[in-house]
Design a protein around this motif. Structure first.
Motif, mmCIF file in Angstrom:
data_model
loop_
_atom_site.group_PDB
_atom_site.id
_atom_site.type_symbol
_atom_site.label_atom_id
_atom_site.label_comp_id
_atom_site.label_asym_id
_atom_site.label_seq_id
_atom_site.Cartn_x
_atom_site.Cartn_y
_atom_site.Cartn_z
ATOM 1 N N ALA A 35 10.312 -8.366 -4.171
ATOM 2 C CA ALA A 35 11.637 -8.453 -3.533
ATOM 3 C C ALA A 35 11.921 -7.266 -2.615
ATOM 4 O O ALA A 35 12.980 -7.215 -1.995
ATOM 5 C CB ALA A 35 12.723 -8.535 -4.606
ATOM 6 N N PHE A 36 10.982 -6.342 -2.510
ATOM 7 C CA PHE A 36 11.227 -5.153 -1.681
ATOM 8 C C PHE A 36 11.555 -5.539 -0.239
ATOM 9 O O PHE A 36 10.881 -6.373 0.358
ATOM 10 C CB PHE A 36 9.992 -4.253 -1.682
ATOM 11 C CG PHE A 36 10.084 -3.111 -0.708
ATOM 12 C CD1 PHE A 36 10.853 -2.000 -0.998
ATOM 13 C CD2 PHE A 36 9.433 -3.170 0.513
ATOM 14 C CE1 PHE A 36 10.959 -0.956 -0.095
ATOM 15 C CE2 PHE A 36 9.527 -2.124 1.423
ATOM 16 C CZ PHE A 36 10.292 -1.014 1.120
ATOM 17 N N GLY A 37 12.589 -4.889 0.309
ATOM 18 C CA GLY A 37 12.928 -5.106 1.709
ATOM 19 C C GLY A 37 12.666 -3.883 2.561
ATOM 20 O O GLY A 37 11.909 -3.913 3.539
ATOM 21 N N ILE A 38 13.279 -2.760 2.158
ATOM 22 C CA ILE A 38 13.121 -1.499 2.888
ATOM 23 C C ILE A 38 13.643 -0.389 1.971
ATOM 24 O O ILE A 38 14.399 -0.654 1.048
ATOM 25 C CB ILE A 38 13.905 -1.517 4.239
ATOM 26 C CG1 ILE A 38 13.527 -0.345 5.140
ATOM 27 C CG2 ILE A 38 15.409 -1.530 3.983
ATOM 28 C CD1 ILE A 38 12.136 -0.436 5.728
ATOM 29 N N GLN A 39 13.212 0.847 2.225
ATOM 30 C CA GLN A 39 13.692 2.000 1.460
ATOM 31 C C GLN A 39 14.356 2.970 2.428
ATOM 32 O O GLN A 39 13.810 3.242 3.495
ATOM 33 C CB GLN A 39 12.515 2.681 0.740
ATOM 34 C CG GLN A 39 12.862 3.968 0.029
ATOM 35 C CD GLN A 39 13.882 3.769 -1.078
ATOM 36 O OE1 GLN A 39 13.727 2.917 -1.943
ATOM 37 N NE2 GLN A 39 14.967 4.543 -1.038
ATOM 38 N N GLU A 40 15.530 3.456 2.047
ATOM 39 C CA GLU A 40 16.176 4.488 2.868
ATOM 40 C C GLU A 40 15.372 5.775 2.761
ATOM 41 O O GLU A 40 14.935 6.143 1.679
ATOM 42 C CB GLU A 40 17.607 4.735 2.398
ATOM 43 C CG GLU A 40 18.343 5.737 3.265
ATOM 44 C CD GLU A 40 19.817 5.871 2.923
ATOM 45 O OE1 GLU A 40 20.233 5.420 1.840
ATOM 46 O OE2 GLU A 40 20.556 6.431 3.752
ATOM 47 N N ASP A 54 0.811 -1.224 0.000
ATOM 48 C CA ASP A 54 0.000 0.000 0.000
ATOM 49 C C ASP A 54 0.841 1.269 0.000
ATOM 50 O O ASP A 54 0.427 2.302 -0.524
ATOM 51 C CB ASP A 54 -0.928 -0.006 1.219
ATOM 52 C CG ASP A 54 -1.871 -1.206 1.185
ATOM 53 O OD1 ASP A 54 -2.275 -1.591 0.071
ATOM 54 O OD2 ASP A 54 -2.160 -1.778 2.249
ATOM 55 N N ALA A 55 1.989 1.213 0.658
ATOM 56 C CA ALA A 55 2.940 2.325 0.665
ATOM 57 C C ALA A 55 4.307 1.705 0.914
ATOM 58 O O ALA A 55 4.423 0.494 1.106
ATOM 59 C CB ALA A 55 2.596 3.350 1.747
ATOM 60 N N VAL A 56 5.354 2.531 0.902
ATOM 61 C CA VAL A 56 6.718 1.999 0.973
ATOM 62 C C VAL A 56 7.327 2.283 2.348
ATOM 63 O O VAL A 56 7.582 3.450 2.683
ATOM 64 C CB VAL A 56 7.576 2.625 -0.152
ATOM 65 C CG1 VAL A 56 9.034 2.279 0.027
ATOM 66 C CG2 VAL A 56 7.071 2.161 -1.517
ATOM 67 N N HIS A 58 8.757 3.674 -7.229
ATOM 68 C CA HIS A 58 7.910 2.930 -8.172
ATOM 69 C C HIS A 58 8.321 1.455 -8.254
ATOM 70 O O HIS A 58 7.456 0.587 -8.420
ATOM 71 C CB HIS A 58 7.933 3.583 -9.552
ATOM 72 C CG HIS A 58 7.133 4.854 -9.602
ATOM 73 N ND1 HIS A 58 5.764 4.859 -9.718
ATOM 74 C CD2 HIS A 58 7.510 6.153 -9.510
ATOM 75 C CE1 HIS A 58 5.324 6.114 -9.705
ATOM 76 N NE2 HIS A 58 6.371 6.924 -9.578
ATOM 77 N N VAL A 59 9.620 1.189 -8.137
ATOM 78 C CA VAL A 59 10.066 -0.216 -8.112
ATOM 79 C C VAL A 59 9.731 -0.833 -6.754
ATOM 80 O O VAL A 59 9.221 -1.957 -6.680
ATOM 81 C CB VAL A 59 11.580 -0.309 -8.430
ATOM 82 C CG1 VAL A 59 12.047 -1.762 -8.380
ATOM 83 C CG2 VAL A 59 11.862 0.280 -9.808
ATOM 84 N N ASP A 60 9.998 -0.088 -5.680
ATOM 85 C CA ASP A 60 9.697 -0.584 -4.323
ATOM 86 C C ASP A 60 8.249 -1.055 -4.195
ATOM 87 O O ASP A 60 7.973 -2.129 -3.670
ATOM 88 C CB ASP A 60 9.876 0.542 -3.283
ATOM 89 C CG ASP A 60 11.319 0.951 -3.064
ATOM 90 O OD1 ASP A 60 12.223 0.175 -3.405
ATOM 91 O OD2 ASP A 60 11.527 2.058 -2.522
ATOM 92 N N ILE A 61 7.355 -0.213 -4.646
ATOM 93 C CA ILE A 61 5.942 -0.470 -4.356
ATOM 94 C C ILE A 61 5.376 -1.590 -5.237
ATOM 95 O O ILE A 61 4.361 -2.188 -4.896
ATOM 96 C CB ILE A 61 5.112 0.836 -4.475
ATOM 97 C CG1 ILE A 61 3.818 0.717 -3.666
ATOM 98 C CG2 ILE A 61 4.830 1.212 -5.924
ATOM 99 C CD1 ILE A 61 3.176 2.029 -3.316
ATOM 100 N N SER A 62 6.090 -1.892 -6.322
ATOM 101 C CA SER A 62 5.574 -2.901 -7.252
ATOM 102 C C SER A 62 6.362 -4.208 -7.203
ATOM 103 O O SER A 62 6.061 -5.123 -7.968
ATOM 104 C CB SER A 62 5.596 -2.348 -8.685
ATOM 105 O OG SER A 62 6.917 -2.032 -9.070
ATOM 106 N N SER A 63 7.351 -4.303 -6.306
ATOM 107 C CA SER A 63 8.216 -5.480 -6.313
ATOM 108 C C SER A 63 8.017 -6.361 -5.089
ATOM 109 O O SER A 63 7.997 -5.881 -3.959
ATOM 110 C CB SER A 63 9.691 -5.038 -6.370
ATOM 111 O OG SER A 63 10.528 -6.163 -6.175
#
Ligand code: MG
Length: 439
Positions: free
Chosen positions: A367-372, A151-153, A360-365
């Motif tokens: 494999a996302f782990g975390i965003q700085e 839903d969000a990053v 855009h990659v974070d929210i659609s992947s």
């Protein structure tokens, strides 16, 4: 109204209501390919000494343009020259719809490839093309990448303390702001803090270097007790991170990770310099402290073996240094199959376009782990409307088509980059004997 006239009139409007978007989408069907008709390099600063480089591509569709980031704080003018003299003359007239083809041909265009400057150029081109395609489709880029997988990053916060008590205070304040993931840095001297002798302290060579001096064993002894204290005060609810910034070598990196094991780190970051990545096998053999790696990687073969051999847990590349959305989406997809996650670098001197490309990659992947996390001075919201926002530990894009960000070129022109002094070099840490410590 003719279809072309309809499209022109719609593109001239700042925002399309839903019905008009559908009409536009229908109208686009069957139109000839887009041509790149113009390209411009825009340098600016949103404050804090930023040296931002953006590429703006215009097309034969009136009003349809895209923005990309070529952020490189330390070789800024080399990137500007590479864009202006080498990319743009090659690019004009090409088909903006063919992102993959343009990525590949731009990549091999330089013959020697995947250096940081070449990747910055490629990234700016790629982001701008995705921005254009999203605007043309009336969709945010994440919808073109498969749609939202969350839903969000979630973002991690940055805190630092000169004492262990200050670290605890910082963690508590960050939790109050809604962050569940918190990077804790310690001591003075920036990265490597906790491992520094003060100016003039310690045994130095006669007539030698007298600045703050880093010592690996001092650092390895200093940091684990800080996390021991933080955990004793805040418990194991917050997810804690720490960035070693490549300050350790060989067995000291292995030993550091082993000593951090009891504190259940979310990850430790770059315990080794990119020149020493083979040591991650030894780290893996001795402990399960999760490893985030790759802030200064620019070549595929730096992270590829680490992922495919499952020697690390998070890939930490910067999108604008890695070849843009096309490149990191592929990276994320590969990571997914090997159970490795992404933690794209953002923060410091980065810019809102690079942040959104990661978003855009974070929210659609998967494999996302975390965003700085990254935050900008208030000026930037005016300079770049649609800049992503962090609320309660989550990053939100604007939801508008494309990357979802625009640029106010007039305002950017009023805030030029400051003259680059000393070549704009990244500061170098040194040891007691005056030797260089890898950043
Ligand atoms: Mg880092």
């Amino acid at each position: 109204m003719e279809r072309r006239e309809l499209i022109k009139s719609m593109l001239a409007a700042p925002a399309l209501p839903a019905a008009a978007q559908q009409q536009y989408a229908r109208a686009m069907n069957g139109l000839p390919p887009l041509k790149i008709t113009g390209a411009k390099v825009i340098t600016t600063s949103g404050g804090r000494g930023y040296r931002w480089i953006f590429l703006k591509l215009t097309t034969n569709e009136p009003g349809l343009y895209g923005i990309g980031s070529a952020n490189n704080h330390f070789q800024t003018q080399a990137v500007v020259a590479a864009l202006e003299h080498h990319l743009i003359p090659w690019l004009i007239g090409k088909d903006a719809d063919r992102i993959e083809d343009l990525w590949q041909s731009a990549h091999y265009r330089t013959y020697w490839r995947q250096g940081p400057v070449a990747n910055n150029v490629l990234s700016a081109l790629d982001m701008a093309l995705w921005d254009i395609k999203g605007k043309r489709a009336s969709m945010p880029v994440y919808d073109l990448l498969g749609g939202k997988a969350r839903d969000a990053v979630p973002c991690y916060d940055h805190i630092g303390g000169r004492t262990k008590e200050e670290c605890v205070e910082g963690v508590r304040k960050s939790m109050e702001k809604g962050f569940r993931h918190i990077r804790v840095q310690f001591g003075e001297g920036g990265y490597g803090g906790g491992g520094f002798y003060g100016k003039g302290q310690g045994e130095r060579p006669e007539g030698g270097y007298q600045g703050m001096a880093f010592d690996e064993e001092k650092y390895v002894n200093a940091i684990p007790p800080v996390f021991d204290y933080v955990r004793s005060q805040v418990g194991f609810e917050p997810k804690l991170l720490h960035d070693t910034h490549s300050h350790l070598s060989g067995a000291n990196a292995v030993e550091f990770c082993r000593r951090m094991q009891p504190y259940q780190m979310f990850f430790v970051e770059d315990v080794l310099a990119p020149e020493q990545i083979s040591w991650y096998r030894q780290v893996r053999q001795i402990c399960s402290t999760p490893q985030a790696v790759g802030e200064v990687f620019s070549h595929t073969y730096e992270w590829l073996p680490l992922v495919t051999e499952r020697l690390i847990d998070f890939v930490r590349c910067r999108v604008a240094a890695s070849g843009g959305i096309t490149a990191v989406k592929k990276m994320a997809t590969l990571c997914e199959y090997f159970g490795v996650k992404t933690a794209f670098q953002e923060g410091g001197e980065n810019d809102p376009v690079n942040q959104l490309a990661a978003y855009h990659v974070d929210i659609s992947s998967t494999a996302f782990g975390i965003q700085e996390e990254n935050n900008f001075p208030p000026l930037v919201d005016e300079m770049m409307p649609g800049t992503a926002q962090i609320r309660r530990g989550y990053l939100y894009g604007s939801g508008k088509p494309g990357l979802g960000i625009d640029i106010n070129e007039e305002l950017m022109a009023k805030h030029p980059m400051q003259p680059i002094r000393g070549g704009g070099a990244y500061p170098t840490d040194r040891g007691l004997d005056g030797s260089v410590v890898r950043p």
